[in-house]
Design a protein around this motif. Sequence first.
Motif, PDB file in Angstrom:
ATOM      1  N   GLY A 133       0.802  -1.209   0.000  1.00 53.46           N
ATOM      2  CA  GLY A 133       0.000   0.000   0.000  1.00 53.46           C
ATOM      3  C   GLY A 133       0.833   1.256   0.000  1.00 53.46           C
ATOM      4  O   GLY A 133       0.287   2.361  -0.043  1.00 53.46           O
ATOM      5  N   THR A 160      -5.049  -0.721  -1.446  1.00 51.62           N
ATOM      6  CA  THR A 160      -5.241  -0.376  -0.044  1.00 51.62           C
ATOM      7  C   THR A 160      -6.660  -0.656   0.440  1.00 51.62           C
ATOM      8  O   THR A 160      -6.891  -0.675   1.645  1.00 51.62           O
ATOM      9  N   THR A 184      -2.009   1.762   6.010  1.00 59.92           N
ATOM     10  CA  THR A 184      -2.493   2.282   4.726  1.00 59.92           C
ATOM     11  C   THR A 184      -3.817   1.659   4.318  1.00 59.92           C
ATOM     12  O   THR A 184      -4.440   2.119   3.358  1.00 59.92           O
TER      13      THR A 184
END
Length: 462
Positions: A133, A160, A184
């Motif tokens: 991410g 994400t 994230t």
Amino acid sequence: MAKTSAKSRTAYVCTECGAEHSKWQGQCADCGAWNSLSEIVLEPAAGAPAAARRSGWAGKAEAPKITALKDVRHSEEARVSTGIGEFDRVLGGGLVEGAVVLVGGDPGIGKSTLLLQALARMSASLPALYVTGEESLAQVAGRAVRLDLPLDNLQALAETGIETILQHASVARPKLIVADSVQTLWTESLTAAPGSVSQVRESAARLVRYAKETGTAVFLVGHVTKEGGIAGPRVLEHMVDAVLYFEGESGSRFRVLRAFKNRFGAVNELGVFAMGEKGLKEVPNPSAIFLSGSAQQPGSCVMVTREGTRPLLVEVQALVDSSPLSNPRRVAVGLEQNRLAMLLAVLHRHGGVVVGDQDVFVNVVGGIRVQETAADLPVLLAVLSSLRDRPLAEKTVAFGEVGLSGEIRPVPNGEERLREAATHGFKRAIVPKGNAPKSGTFKGLEVVAVERLSQALEAAAE
């Protein structure tokens, strides 16, 4: 007239203990932490089943029922090797099916490097997925090429959104997932920003539930705050099966991986790595790197500490110098500072050695943090050696707990510590009488058993 949806409401969650409060306040009423409340948005209860259906979890688990423990079938957890011996040691012998492991550490310490190396080795026998991410797939592939890792079976996903990640996982069916990093991740069922307490907690909960229902092992990479803890709610550490911390001194090529929680192995187990051009390499004999290898110097004492299931030889250094201050300094690196002050008081009262007007600095070489009381006696011997500017006898090792009344108390696994010292060629050991070998001796090692601090100081002066 269209039916209006239920309104969302807000709450305030303590990042230290996870307790919820209806309104913001400066101190958490449950754990007493200050300025630890963060606002989260609570979804209406009616949306929970829909979220579960979107993730594909609804209807999979059987209804729970009360069962006598003697009727529960259990077996030893089958472990899979990561291909890295020191990593396996910290995990408790290997990776368990369905385990969720949280890995934290300072930026650039080597978390992503270690997990990418392990994933590349394990992907030869297990389907694995690396979810990033923070980096692009080109950056991950470039690192893998620099580390000379096999790329044939290594799959990656740059995403994400937790719903998208779980959807891809349900199709690819990996047995191992690395999520880099958990801060994230975000879920569309919450309106809070990614990285917030509610998003981190809910995203981690989704991954934990997926791991337990499918038997997929999951590694979560966690950011570290300036205080040294993993960012996000403290409840995150309670949700996972193991919490590992990467430690290392800035500028040093050595890294230490320590287990602070492990449901499948020993806590405080230690793994030692060296960072090189081809990534992290395991150090099978860490005692050798924590010793200077030079002749014994004033203010130096070698001790045998125990990390998890492994005895380690580390060097404790002390520097005692006259202080220009009215309140002399007491500085401890790798040890608890309050314990150092207590030991110096015992040295004065029961050893007759006055350091009240001296600055005392104590350091454990190699960036190791010693958390056990076996370091008490080596610390005092190193302080006395620096004060008198006289080194201890060559190839001398010591360990033992020092009590407030000046007694030298035994510590666990004394014979294993002595065996480690004898293996590395030490000739003399100053140890508590309770740790003296009951039968037999160690070849080439003279064991001096002491009961009082005064006896230990006399033995060190010989």
